[in-house]
Design a protein around this motif. Structure first.
Motif, short mmCIF file in Angstrom:
data_model
loop_
_atom_site.label_atom_id
_atom_site.label_comp_id
_atom_site.label_asym_id
_atom_site.label_seq_id
_atom_site.Cartn_x
_atom_site.Cartn_y
_atom_site.Cartn_z
N VAL A 95 0.85 -1.20 0.00
CA VAL A 95 0.00 0.00 0.00
C VAL A 95 0.88 1.25 0.00
CG1 VAL A 95 -1.73 1.34 1.28
CG2 VAL A 95 -1.78 -1.15 1.40
N ILE A 97 -0.04 5.63 0.15
CA ILE A 97 -1.07 6.69 0.16
C ILE A 97 -0.35 8.03 0.02
CG2 ILE A 97 -2.80 7.80 1.65
CD1 ILE A 97 -3.13 4.93 2.92
N ARG A 102 -2.38 10.85 4.42
CA ARG A 102 -1.92 9.90 5.44
C ARG A 102 -2.37 10.33 6.83
NH1 ARG A 102 4.27 9.57 3.07
NH2 ARG A 102 3.59 8.92 0.97
N GLY A 103 -2.45 9.36 7.73
CA GLY A 103 -2.73 9.67 9.13
C GLY A 103 -4.17 10.04 9.41
N SER A 104 -5.09 9.70 8.48
CA SER A 104 -6.50 10.04 8.72
C SER A 104 -7.40 8.82 8.56
CB SER A 104 -6.94 11.17 7.79
OG SER A 104 -6.79 10.77 6.44
N GLY A 105 -6.81 7.63 8.71
CA GLY A 105 -7.63 6.42 8.71
C GLY A 105 -7.82 5.76 7.36
N GLY A 107 -5.50 4.25 5.54
CA GLY A 107 -4.75 2.99 5.53
C GLY A 107 -5.53 1.86 6.21
N GLY A 108 -6.16 2.18 7.33
CA GLY A 108 -6.94 1.15 8.03
C GLY A 108 -8.06 0.61 7.16
N SER A 129 5.36 -6.78 4.48
CA SER A 129 6.71 -6.45 4.93
C SER A 129 6.85 -4.94 4.95
CB SER A 129 7.73 -7.06 3.96
OG SER A 129 9.03 -6.67 4.31
N ASN A 134 8.72 2.38 10.11
CA ASN A 134 7.39 2.68 9.57
C ASN A 134 6.33 2.36 10.63
OD1 ASN A 134 4.99 2.88 8.09
ND2 ASN A 134 6.03 2.33 6.20
N SER A 137 2.52 1.66 9.49
CA SER A 137 2.27 0.30 9.01
C SER A 137 2.20 -0.68 10.18
CB SER A 137 3.38 -0.16 8.06
OG SER A 137 3.30 0.52 6.85
N ARG A 139 1.47 -0.12 13.31
CA ARG A 139 0.25 0.06 14.11
C ARG A 139 -0.96 -0.54 13.42
NH1 ARG A 139 0.41 4.99 18.13
NH2 ARG A 139 -1.71 4.25 18.45
N LEU A 140 -1.00 -0.37 12.10
CA LEU A 140 -2.11 -0.96 11.34
C LEU A 140 -2.11 -2.48 11.51
CD1 LEU A 140 -2.13 0.94 7.92
CD2 LEU A 140 -3.94 0.85 9.62
C1 COA Z 1 1.78 3.28 5.88
C2 COA Z 1 0.49 3.92 5.37
C3 COA Z 1 -0.10 3.02 4.28
C4 COA Z 1 -0.50 4.01 6.54
O1 COA Z 1 -1.72 4.58 6.09
P1 COA Z 1 -2.40 5.82 6.87
O2 COA Z 1 -3.66 6.14 6.20
O3 COA Z 1 -1.39 6.90 6.99
O4 COA Z 1 -2.68 5.14 8.28
P2 COA Z 1 -3.90 5.42 9.27
O5 COA Z 1 -4.25 6.87 9.28
O6 COA Z 1 -5.00 4.43 8.95
O7 COA Z 1 -3.25 5.08 10.67
C5 COA Z 1 -2.91 3.77 11.03
C6 COA Z 1 -2.32 3.78 12.42
O8 COA Z 1 -1.00 4.33 12.36
C7 COA Z 1 -0.93 5.48 13.21
N1 COA Z 1 -0.09 6.43 12.51
C8 COA Z 1 -0.40 7.07 11.36
N2 COA Z 1 0.66 7.82 10.97
C9 COA Z 1 1.62 7.63 11.90
C10 COA Z 1 2.95 8.11 12.07
N3 COA Z 1 3.50 8.95 11.17
N4 COA Z 1 3.65 7.68 13.14
C11 COA Z 1 3.12 6.81 14.03
N5 COA Z 1 1.87 6.31 13.93
C12 COA Z 1 1.14 6.72 12.88
C13 COA Z 1 -2.34 5.94 13.40
O9 COA Z 1 -2.52 6.65 14.61
C14 COA Z 1 -3.08 4.63 13.43
O10 COA Z 1 -2.90 3.98 14.66
P3 COA Z 1 -4.12 3.78 15.68
O11 COA Z 1 -5.18 3.07 14.90
O12 COA Z 1 -3.52 2.97 16.77
O13 COA Z 1 -4.51 5.17 16.06
C15 COA Z 1 0.73 5.36 4.79
O14 COA Z 1 1.22 6.17 5.82
C16 COA Z 1 1.69 5.40 3.60
O15 COA Z 1 1.26 5.22 2.49
N6 COA Z 1 3.00 5.66 3.84
C17 COA Z 1 3.99 5.75 2.76
C18 COA Z 1 4.20 4.44 2.03
C19 COA Z 1 4.36 3.29 2.97
O16 COA Z 1 5.04 3.37 3.98
N7 COA Z 1 3.70 2.17 2.63
C20 COA Z 1 3.67 0.97 3.45
C21 COA Z 1 4.75 0.04 3.16
S1 COA Z 1 4.41 -1.51 3.99
#
Ligand code: COA
Length: 165
Positions: A95, A97, A102-105, A107-108, A129, A134, A137, A139-140
């Motif tokens: 995944v 985003i 990011r950080g607004s749900g 990913g969940g 992986s 990260n 990821s 936490r998800l």
């Molecule tokens: C990793 C990724 C997919 C997560 O998606 P997201 O929409 O940002 O995640 P969410 O908003 O659903 O948050 C998921 C959890 O992570 C936490 N979180 C989000 N951003 C965070 C950050 N920067 N640091 C720590 N925790 C974080 C949230 O609080 C949530 O935890 P909770 O449910 O316990 O409160 C996204 O950040 C991304 O695309 N990152 C860049 C590419 C990447 O890293 N891909 C994944 C490779 S495996």
């Protein structure tokens, strides 16, 4: 869980939207394999991004299924399911985003959709992986109740789709 997040299987129109989002809202290393040359979204990297998806997901015999992540009507990133060679009924998920979403749900919600799609496609287990730094990821994955395995420069997890279903 957010109800405004959907996954749409990639086609050429969505691929163009995906490239636009990647260029505007993500770093190349977050969304595609490395390409030699100067940093940033060079013409070579934009072309490589499109060719990567065309060869893997839009070919006559695709090696993986890629989805555009759509919030409302806006493409914000990509998710993929890639059957794992040598592991029966197992699939790897990935995944990304765009930064501004990011950080607004999102990913969940995406992971929840991926589990449903993988299960519907008949897979028994899903592999993920990520990197130790990260936290989003991890936490998800923890929220999904899976055990994280720290191995050198990687954190991996297997989701049992049969038990989790
Ligand atoms: C990793 C990724 C997919 C997560 O998606 P997201 O929409 O940002 O995640 P969410 O908003 O659903 O948050 C998921 C959890 O992570 C936490 N979180 C989000 N951003 C965070 C950050 N920067 N640091 C720590 N925790 C974080 C949230 O609080 C949530 O935890 P909770 O449910 O316990 O409160 C996204 O950040 C991304 O695309 N990152 C860049 C590419 C990447 O890293 N891909 C994944 C490779 S495996």
């Amino acid at each position: 869980m957010r109800s405004d997040v959907t996954l749409r299987q990639l086609d050429e129109d969505l691929l163009q939207a995906l490239l636009d989002v990647a260029v505007a809202d993500a770093d190349p290393h977050e969304v595609m394999p490395p390409v030699a040359g100067p940093a940033g979204w060079t013409a070579e990297r934009r072309t490589a991004f499109s060719r990567f998806h065309q060869s893997r997901s839009l070919a006559a015999e695709p090696v993986e299924t890629t989805y555009a992540i759509v919030v409302g009507d806006t493409v914000v990133g990509a998710a993929r399911l890639c059957p794992l060679e040598g592991a029966k009924h197992a699939v790897e998920a990935g995944v990304w985003i765009g930064r501004s979403h990011r950080g607004s749900g999102v990913g969940g919600a995406v992971f929840s959709h991926l589990l449903t799609l993988a299960r519907a496609d008949g897979f028994d287990s899903l592999f993920l992986s990520t990197k130790p730094d990260n936290m989003a990821s991890q936490r998800l994955l923890s929220a999904m109740g899976v055990d994280l395995v720290h191995e050198g420069d990687a954190v991996t997890a297997w989701v049992d789709l049969v038990a989790a279903g």
